[in-house]
Design a protein around this motif. Structure first.
Motif, PDB file in Angstrom:
ATOM      1  N   VAL A 249       0.756  -1.069  -0.114  1.00 24.23           N
ATOM      2  CA  VAL A 249      -0.037   0.008  -0.141  1.00 24.23           C
ATOM      3  C   VAL A 249       0.922   1.206  -0.037  1.00 24.23           C
ATOM      4  O   VAL A 249       0.695   2.171  -0.919  1.00 24.23           O
ATOM      5  N   VAL A 250       1.825   1.153   1.073  1.00 23.98           N
ATOM      6  CA  VAL A 250       2.714   2.509   1.009  1.00 23.98           C
ATOM      7  C   VAL A 250       3.621   2.487  -0.385  1.00 23.98           C
ATOM      8  O   VAL A 250       3.723   3.706  -0.751  1.00 23.98           O
ATOM      9  N   GLY A 251       3.902   1.433  -0.663  1.00 26.73           N
ATOM     10  CA  GLY A 251       4.690   1.395  -1.947  1.00 26.73           C
ATOM     11  C   GLY A 251       4.155   2.059  -3.050  1.00 26.73           C
ATOM     12  O   GLY A 251       4.751   2.744  -3.941  1.00 26.73           O
ATOM     13  N   LYS A 252       2.688   1.739  -3.293  1.00 26.47           N
ATOM     14  CA  LYS A 252       1.952   2.293  -4.473  1.00 26.47           C
ATOM     15  C   LYS A 252       1.997   3.778  -4.138  1.00 26.47           C
ATOM     16  O   LYS A 252       2.174   4.697  -5.246  1.00 26.47           O
ATOM     17  N   TYR A 253       1.728   4.385  -3.053  1.00 20.96           N
ATOM     18  CA  TYR A 253       1.762   5.916  -2.808  1.00 20.96           C
ATOM     19  C   TYR A 253       3.148   6.418  -3.105  1.00 20.96           C
ATOM     20  O   TYR A 253       3.107   7.625  -3.852  1.00 20.96           O
ATOM     21  N   ILE A 254       4.385   5.809  -2.721  1.00 21.81           N
ATOM     22  CA  ILE A 254       5.675   6.309  -3.199  1.00 21.81           C
ATOM     23  C   ILE A 254       5.844   5.958  -4.869  1.00 21.81           C
ATOM     24  O   ILE A 254       6.247   7.017  -5.279  1.00 21.81           O
ATOM     25  N   GLU A 255       5.353   4.913  -5.385  1.00 19.72           N
ATOM     26  CA  GLU A 255       5.509   4.835  -6.834  1.00 19.72           C
ATOM     27  C   GLU A 255       4.886   5.868  -7.585  1.00 19.72           C
ATOM     28  O   GLU A 255       5.471   6.609  -8.577  1.00 19.72           O
ATOM     29  N   ASN A 256       3.321   6.139  -7.113  1.00 21.50           N
ATOM     30  CA  ASN A 256       2.855   7.335  -7.903  1.00 21.50           C
ATOM     31  C   ASN A 256       3.463   8.476  -7.552  1.00 21.50           C
ATOM     32  O   ASN A 256       3.504   9.574  -8.654  1.00 21.50           O
ATOM     33  N   GLY A 257       3.758   8.712  -6.219  1.00 17.34           N
ATOM     34  CA  GLY A 257       4.475  10.173  -6.040  1.00 17.34           C
ATOM     35  C   GLY A 257       5.916  10.381  -6.824  1.00 17.34           C
ATOM     36  O   GLY A 257       6.092  11.592  -7.693  1.00 17.34           O
ATOM     37  N   LYS A 258       6.563   9.245  -7.065  1.00 18.40           N
ATOM     38  CA  LYS A 258       7.795   9.448  -7.728  1.00 18.40           C
ATOM     39  C   LYS A 258       7.465   9.629  -9.249  1.00 18.40           C
ATOM     40  O   LYS A 258       8.233  10.492 -10.172  1.00 18.40           O
ATOM     41  N   PHE A 259       6.478   8.957  -9.571  1.00 21.61           N
ATOM     42  CA  PHE A 259       6.121   9.332 -11.257  1.00 21.61           C
ATOM     43  C   PHE A 259       5.576  10.807 -11.400  1.00 21.61           C
ATOM     44  O   PHE A 259       6.011  11.357 -12.211  1.00 21.61           O
ATOM     45  N   PHE A 260       4.952  11.279 -10.542  1.00 18.66           N
ATOM     46  CA  PHE A 260       4.507  12.678 -10.661  1.00 18.66           C
ATOM     47  C   PHE A 260       5.766  13.700 -10.374  1.00 18.66           C
ATOM     48  O   PHE A 260       5.991  14.771 -11.177  1.00 18.66           O
ATOM     49  N   ASP A 261       6.745  13.377  -9.672  1.00 18.78           N
ATOM     50  CA  ASP A 261       7.748  14.041  -9.486  1.00 18.78           C
ATOM     51  C   ASP A 261       8.611  14.317 -10.926  1.00 18.78           C
ATOM     52  O   ASP A 261       9.240  15.264 -11.056  1.00 18.78           O
ATOM     53  N   GLU A 262       8.515  13.220 -11.676  1.00 16.43           N
ATOM     54  CA  GLU A 262       9.129  13.261 -12.927  1.00 16.43           C
ATOM     55  C   GLU A 262       8.123  14.053 -13.926  1.00 16.43           C
ATOM     56  O   GLU A 262       8.511  14.813 -14.796  1.00 16.43           O
ATOM     57  N   ALA A 263       7.084  13.417 -14.125  1.00 25.66           N
ATOM     58  CA  ALA A 263       6.134  13.601 -15.016  1.00 25.66           C
ATOM     59  C   ALA A 263       5.658  15.176 -14.875  1.00 25.66           C
ATOM     60  O   ALA A 263       5.196  15.866 -16.182  1.00 25.66           O
ATOM     61  N   LEU A 264       5.551  15.858 -13.898  1.00 26.45           N
ATOM     62  CA  LEU A 264       5.150  17.243 -13.820  1.00 26.45           C
ATOM     63  C   LEU A 264       6.085  18.130 -13.603  1.00 26.45           C
ATOM     64  O   LEU A 264       6.048  19.527 -13.306  1.00 26.45           O
ATOM     65  N   LYS A 265       7.311  17.996 -14.033  1.00 27.51           N
ATOM     66  CA  LYS A 265       8.394  19.023 -14.192  1.00 27.51           C
ATOM     67  C   LYS A 265       8.136  19.811 -15.202  1.00 27.51           C
ATOM     68  O   LYS A 265       7.549  19.638 -16.420  1.00 27.51           O
ATOM     69  N   ASN A 266       8.732  21.000 -14.979  1.00 23.03           N
ATOM     70  CA  ASN A 266       8.598  22.244 -16.086  1.00 23.03           C
ATOM     71  C   ASN A 266       7.381  22.453 -16.816  1.00 23.03           C
ATOM     72  O   ASN A 266       7.523  22.606 -17.907  1.00 23.03           O
ATOM     73  N   ILE A 267       6.431  22.265 -16.031  1.00 24.64           N
ATOM     74  CA  ILE A 267       4.955  22.753 -16.512  1.00 24.64           C
ATOM     75  C   ILE A 267       4.821  24.233 -16.085  1.00 24.64           C
ATOM     76  O   ILE A 267       5.037  24.583 -15.009  1.00 24.64           O
ATOM     77  N   PRO A 268       4.509  25.211 -16.925  1.00 20.64           N
ATOM     78  CA  PRO A 268       4.200  26.459 -16.880  1.00 20.64           C
ATOM     79  C   PRO A 268       3.134  26.725 -15.615  1.00 20.64           C
ATOM     80  O   PRO A 268       2.086  25.955 -15.476  1.00 20.64           O
ATOM     81  N   ASN A 269       3.414  27.603 -14.621  1.00 21.52           N
ATOM     82  CA  ASN A 269       2.490  27.939 -13.652  1.00 21.52           C
ATOM     83  C   ASN A 269       2.305  26.910 -12.606  1.00 21.52           C
ATOM     84  O   ASN A 269       1.473  27.006 -11.645  1.00 21.52           O
TER      85      ASN A 269
END
Length: 362
Positions: A249-269
């Motif tokens: 369960v915690v692993g899934k939170y972390i997996e999704n969090g790390k995905f967003f850390d990379e996927a949401l980089k350099n988005i305006p605003n």
């Protein structure tokens, strides 16, 4: 709607037989099942002194008592948290002194905390907000320098870690909440992790009216004020079954969090939060800072994605009027911070959709 928060429950055929067993055992109050749950928590967290209670708030209250906080004292705290973090300080009669946050993380600024210390400061309440560990190294230095205990409110950070050790091992007192929507739930409950063995024994007395369960009725003598803060066997049973799934369960939170850390980089605003060195968040909430916050929330909600800032900054509540102070970083953060879904229920398809929707703009 992809929810922001969702309760995990183990499969019915796994949980219900265990609940039925304890419900019809003839003993549903605090007993051997609670003891077993505490042992399993100790193994998972790496701290042998795990005291289960009926809420995270009760755990905070016991920590404040152990720290010696009384009426007329001061406790430095954060206004960016769920309200019980601070209403429990009021419960002791102490005055809350607000410290400002670190704009990069939303957690308390150790520099501002140090500026707020006086000869009345009895404890410092620090929150691992949204599952991001605070600046543990700097707060350890403050605790050592001033001899003022840090109380770590890790309600959002179960399973997070610093320097290779799970949260629950770095200060005199750390609490976790097992309330309905946390990483691990016992329906309601909490745990206090304590560094000192003698204080652990004292905490057991505070948890149950000041009465020891290790001696006979005639031998008992109440010498400390206690409360009805214990956990029961029913809640502990839920917790034991939950613990079997906690790594995934915690692993899934972390997996999704790390995905967003990379996927949401350099988005305006949109600006991502930072994490302190050697720390691993458990991402109970995934937090971003955005321009035009309400438009961002409305756009995501319209497209089936729950987004919210969730918590009201505590210093705006009337009950805390005596503690009003200038918090410029929090003022700025409040205008920008928002959470998006990140938990165990968020599928790979969901998170791709969330990122795509954000990149389309608001």
């Amino acid at each position: 709607m992809i929810p922001l928060i969702r309760t995990f429950m183990p499969p019915k055929d796994e949980l219900m037989p265990e609940l039925e067993k304890v419900l019809y055992s003839g003993y549903i109050n605090q007993g051997v099942v609670v003891d077993e749950f505490e042992k399993e928590l100790a193994t998972y967290l790496g701290n042998s002194n795990c005291l289960t209670v009926n809420s995270g708030t009760a755990a905070l209250h016991i920590a404040l008592i152990l720290a010696g906080v009384k009426e007329g004292d001061e406790v430095i705290s954060t206004a960016l948290t769920a309200e019980p973090t601070n209403t429990v300080i009021k419960q002791t009669g102490a005055k809350i002194v607000w410290a400002d946050i670190d704009l990069k993380t939303g957690n308390l600024s150790p520099e501002d905390v140090e500026r707020k210390i006086t000869n009345k400061t009895k404890a410092i309440m620090v929150v691992d907000y949204a599952g991001i560990p605070m600046d543990i190294k700097k707060f350890q230095e403050i605790e050592k320098k001033y001899g003022i205990p840090i109380i770590e409110d890790g309600a959002h950070a179960f399973g997070a870690s610093f320097a290779g050790k799970k949260i629950g091992n770095h200060f005199k007192y750390t609490i976790f909440s097992f309330q309905a929507i946390k990483h691990l739930t016992t329906v309601d409950g909490g745990v206090l992790c304590i560094a000192n063995n003698d204080e652990f024994e004292k905490a057991k007395l505070i948890r149950w009216f000041g009465i020891s369960k290790n001696v006979t009725r005639k031998e008992n003598d109440i010498s400390v004020q206690g409360y009805k803060y214990h956990m029961n066997n029913v809640n502990a049973t839920v917790g034991l079954v939950q613990l079997k799934h906690i790594s995934s369960v915690v692993g899934k939170y972390i997996e999704n969090g790390k995905f967003f850390d990379e996927a949401l980089k350099n988005i305006p605003n949109l600006e991502l939060l930072e994490y302190y060195p050697d720390s691993q968040p458990s991402y109970w909430l995934y937090t971003v800072k955005v321009k035009n916050k309400q438009a961002f929330i409305d756009t995501l909600n319209t497209k089936g994605i729950m987004a919210s800032d969730l918590h009201k900054r505590n210093d705006l509540h009337t009950i805390f009027n005596e503690s009003m102070s200038s918090l410029p970083n929090l003022d700025q953060f409040e205008n920008e911070w928002v959470h998006i879904p990140c938990g165990w229920w968020v599928t790979e398809e969901d998170r791709e959709y969330i990122v795509r929707t954000i990149k389309e703009g608001w």
